[in-house]
Design an enzyme around this catalytic site. Structure first.
Site, PDB file in Angstrom:
ATOM      1  N   HIS A 156       0.841  -1.201   0.000  1.00 52.16           N
ATOM      2  CA  HIS A 156       0.000   0.000   0.000  1.00 52.16           C
ATOM      3  C   HIS A 156       0.871   1.244   0.000  1.00 52.16           C
ATOM      4  CE1 HIS A 156      -4.204  -1.588   1.256  1.00 52.16           C
ATOM      5  NE2 HIS A 156      -3.613  -2.384   0.405  1.00 52.16           N
ATOM      6  N   TYR A 170      -9.035   5.520   7.835  1.00 51.82           N
ATOM      7  CA  TYR A 170      -9.186   5.832   9.256  1.00 51.82           C
ATOM      8  C   TYR A 170     -10.182   6.983   9.324  1.00 51.82           C
ATOM      9  CZ  TYR A 170      -4.961   3.099  10.296  1.00 51.82           C
ATOM     10  OH  TYR A 170      -4.041   2.091  10.446  1.00 51.82           O
ATOM     11  N   PRO A 209      -4.491  -0.121  18.896  1.00 45.46           N
ATOM     12  CA  PRO A 209      -4.241  -0.528  17.507  1.00 45.46           C
ATOM     13  C   PRO A 209      -4.274   0.608  16.494  1.00 45.46           C
ATOM     14  CG  PRO A 209      -6.449  -1.160  18.188  1.00 45.46           C
ATOM     15  CD  PRO A 209      -5.780  -0.616  19.404  1.00 45.46           C
ATOM     16  N   LYS A 223       0.836  -0.501  15.251  1.00 46.76           N
ATOM     17  CA  LYS A 223       2.228  -0.650  15.691  1.00 46.76           C
ATOM     18  C   LYS A 223       2.510  -1.913  16.512  1.00 46.76           C
ATOM     19  CE  LYS A 223       4.115   2.872  13.757  1.00 46.76           C
ATOM     20  NZ  LYS A 223       3.917   2.423  12.378  1.00 46.76           N
ATOM     21  N   TYR A 261       3.886   6.270  10.365  1.00 47.94           N
ATOM     22  CA  TYR A 261       3.041   5.158   9.930  1.00 47.94           C
ATOM     23  C   TYR A 261       3.865   4.090   9.199  1.00 47.94           C
ATOM     24  CZ  TYR A 261      -1.205   2.743   8.523  1.00 47.94           C
ATOM     25  OH  TYR A 261      -2.178   1.793   8.367  1.00 47.94           O
TER      26      TYR A 261
HETATM   27  C1  PHB Z   1      -6.233  -4.501  10.794  1.00 50.39           C
HETATM   28  O1  PHB Z   1      -6.265  -4.701   9.572  1.00 50.39           O
HETATM   29  O2  PHB Z   1      -6.632  -5.352  11.585  1.00 50.39           O
HETATM   30  C2  PHB Z   1      -5.720  -3.195  11.278  1.00 50.39           C
HETATM   31  C3  PHB Z   1      -5.161  -2.305  10.377  1.00 50.39           C
HETATM   32  C4  PHB Z   1      -4.686  -1.086  10.816  1.00 50.39           C
HETATM   33  C5  PHB Z   1      -4.788  -0.759  12.151  1.00 50.39           C
HETATM   34  C6  PHB Z   1      -5.340  -1.638  13.059  1.00 50.39           C
HETATM   35  C7  PHB Z   1      -5.812  -2.874  12.626  1.00 50.39           C
HETATM   36  O3  PHB Z   1      -4.348   0.462  12.564  1.00 50.39           O
END
Ligand code: PHB
Ligand code: APR
Length: 395
Positions: free
Chosen positions: A72, A201, A293, A297, A386
Site C-alpha cells: 500500500h 481511518y 491498535p 504498531k 506510519y
Molecule cells: C487490521 O487490519 O486489523 C488493522 C489495520 C490497521 C490498524 C489496526 C488494525 O491500525
C-alpha cells in the site's frame, strides 16, 4: 534438555526470534502454552512496516508475503468532514507498507520452524523461568503430566501481555507506565471486497471507524464502542448499519456487507514496562509493551524488539560481545516509546472521548485535526511514523 536461547511463547515475537537465531546457527527451544491451532485462531492486525518486511525477508519467511501481501502506497484519513489521502510513498521518499495479516505471518513462521526441524513444544503448562540473575538460568514446564527442565544461556520472554516472563522479574525492578482509554474496538472480518483499495481511518461524531483488509476479497472493519459493550449485542446488521452511519455517503453506498467470519471486542490500552531485561531474561513484544491498535504498531514494535535482540545475541555468540546485552533494553525502549507516542497520538486524534474529555481538550483535538490535515509538515509527520521509523544500528 539444553539449548542456547530458551524462548517462552510462539507468537510472532518468539517464532521470528527463533527463526533468525536458527539461521545464524544459534540453538533455540520454544515453549508455548497453547496449541498451534489456538495460536492461529487469534485475529490481529495486518499492516507491516518496511523494517518488519525486511526482517521477515532476512529470516527467510517472506516468500508467500511477497506473493499474496498487498503493498500500500497510501492511506486515507477522514477527519472533521474532510477526506485526505496520505500519499505515504511521496511523503516519505519512497516508503510503503505491506498489508498481510499477523495470522499469515505466524503461519509462515510456524511452517519455517517445522521445515528446519528446530524444537518447539506446544501445550506446555506451568512454564517458569528460574535463576535469571545467575549465569545458569533455566526453564521448567509440564507436558503430558511430566516435569521438564531446559538449561540455557539466555531466556527470551516472548509470551505476550498475560505471560509469565514479566511476572517472574522480582517485585520493585520494573516500572510500569500505563494509559487506559474509555473505549474499545469492535472488529468484524468478512469475505467481502474491501470498500476502498487503501485503508480508511475515519473520525466521526458517532465514534471512530476503520476500514481495513486482508486481501482483495477479505475485509476487516472496526468500530469504536464504549467499554462494557458485548459482542452478542452486535448482530452483523447492527455492525454494518453503524459502519455506514460513520462513513461518507459514497463509501456507505459502495460498502459490500456479508456474514461475519469473526467478531470480537478489544479494549484499548497503552502500557510499557522498564527495563526490558533482568539478568539473563529479556522481554520481547507484548510481554513488555502494549499499544492501542490505531497506529498499527503492535506487531511492528514486537519485530523491532526482535531485530535488536537478535543482532545483539549474534554478536554475543560470534564475537563475545556480552557488553551489548545491557544495550538491549535502552535501545529497544527508545523505539518503543516513539511507537507508543504515535499510537497514543493517533488514538487521540481520531476517537470520540465524549464526557471523558473537557472543553479545552476537545478544542485541542479539533485544532490538531485541522492542523495535521492542512499542513505538509503535519502529513509528513504522520506518514513517516506510519511507515515506521528507522532502526538504530547495533555495533
Ligand atoms: C487490521 O487490519 O486489523 C488493522 C489495520 C490497521 C490498524 C489496526 C488494525 O491500525
Ligand atoms: N507459557 C508459555 N507460553 C505462553 C505463556 C506461558 N505462561 N503465556 C503466554 N504464552 C504464549 C501465548 O499463548 C502466545 O502464543 O505466548 C505467545 C505470545 O504471543 P502474542 O500475544 O501474539 O505476543 P507477541 O508474540 O509479542 O506478538 C505481538 O501480538 O498482541 C499482538 O499487537 C500485538 O501484533 C502484536 C503481536
Amino acid at each position: 534438555m539444553k539449548t542456547q536461547v530458551a524462548i517462552i511463547g510462539a507468537g510472532p515475537s518468539g517464532l521470528l526470534l527463533g527463526q533468525l537465531l536458527h539461521k545464524a546457527g544459534i540453538d533455540t527451544l520454544i515453549v508455548e502454552r497453547q496449541t498451534p491451532d489456538y495460536v492461529l485462531g487469534r485475529i490481529r492486525a495486518g499492516v507491516l512496516e518496511q523494517g518488519t518486511v525486511a526482517l521477515l525477508r532476512e529470516a527467510g519467511v517472506a516468500e508467500r508475503m511477497e506473493r499474496e501481501g498487498l503493498v500500500h502506497e497510501g492511506v486515507e484519513l477522514l477527519m472533521g468532514g474532510h477526506r485526505q489521502r496520505l500519499d505515504l510513498k511521496a511523503l516519505t521518499g519512497g516508503k510503503t507498507v505491506m498489508v498481510y495479516g499477523q495470522t499469515e505471518v505466524t503461519r509462515d513462521l510456524m511452517q519455517a520452524r517445522r521445515e528446519c526441524g528446530a524444537p518447539i513444544i506446544y501445550s506446555a503448562s506451568d512454564v517458569q523461568p528460574h535463576a535469571i540473575d545467575s549465569p545458569h538460568p533455566y526453564l521448567t514446564f509440564e507436558k503430558d503430566g511430566k516435569q521438564h527442565r531446559v538449561d540455557c544461556d539466555y531466556i527470551a520472554g516472548c509470551d505476550g501481555f498475560h505471560g509469565v516472563a514479566r511476572q517472574s522479574i522480582p517485585a520493585g525492578v520494573l516500572k510500569t507506565y500505563e494509559r487506559v482509554y474509555p473505549f474499545g474496538w469492535l472488529g468484524l472480518l468478512a469475505d467481502t471486497p474491501p470498500v476502498n483499495h487503501e485503508l480508511i481511518y475515519a473520525q466521526h461524531e458517532r465514534g471512530f471507524a476503520l476500514c481495513s483488509q486482508r486481501s482483495q476479497t477479505r475485509s476487516r472493519y472496526y468500530l469504536q464502542v464504549p467499554l462494557g459493550e458485548q459482542v452478542q449485542d452486535w448482530p452483523d446488521t447492527r455492525f454494518w448499519d453503524e459502519l455506514k452511519a460513520r462513513l461518507p455517503e459514497d463509501l456507505a453506498e459502495r460498502l459490500v456487507t456479508g456474514p461475519a467470519l469473526e467478531k470480537s471486542i478489544a479494549p484499548l490500552r497503552s502500557l510499557v514496562v522498564e527495563p526490558m531485561q533482568h539478568g539473563r531474561l529479556f522481554l520481547v513484544g507484548d510481554a513488555a509493551h502494549i499499544v492501542p491498535p490505531t497506529g498499527a504498531k503492535g506487531l511492528n514494535l514486537a519485530a523491532s524488539d526482535v531485530n535488536y535482540l537478535y543482532r545483539i545475541l549474534v554478536k554475543v555468540y560470534r564475537e563475545g560481545r556480552t557488553d551489548l546485552l545491557a544495550e538491549y533494553s535502552p535501545m529497544a525502549l527508545r523505539r518503543v516509546w516513539k511507537g507508543e507516542r504515535f499510537s497514543w497520538f493517533m488514538t487521540h486524534l481520531l476517537h470520540d472521548f465524549g464526557a471523558h474529555q473537557d472543553a479545552w481538550d476537545s478544542k485541542m483535538q479539533e485544532a490538531d485535526r485541522a492542523y495535521y490535515l492542512g499542513s505538509q509538515a503535519g502529513l509528513v509527520n504522520i506518514a513517516e511514523n506510519y511507515v515506521g521509523l528507522p532502526f538504530e544500528t547495533v555495533q
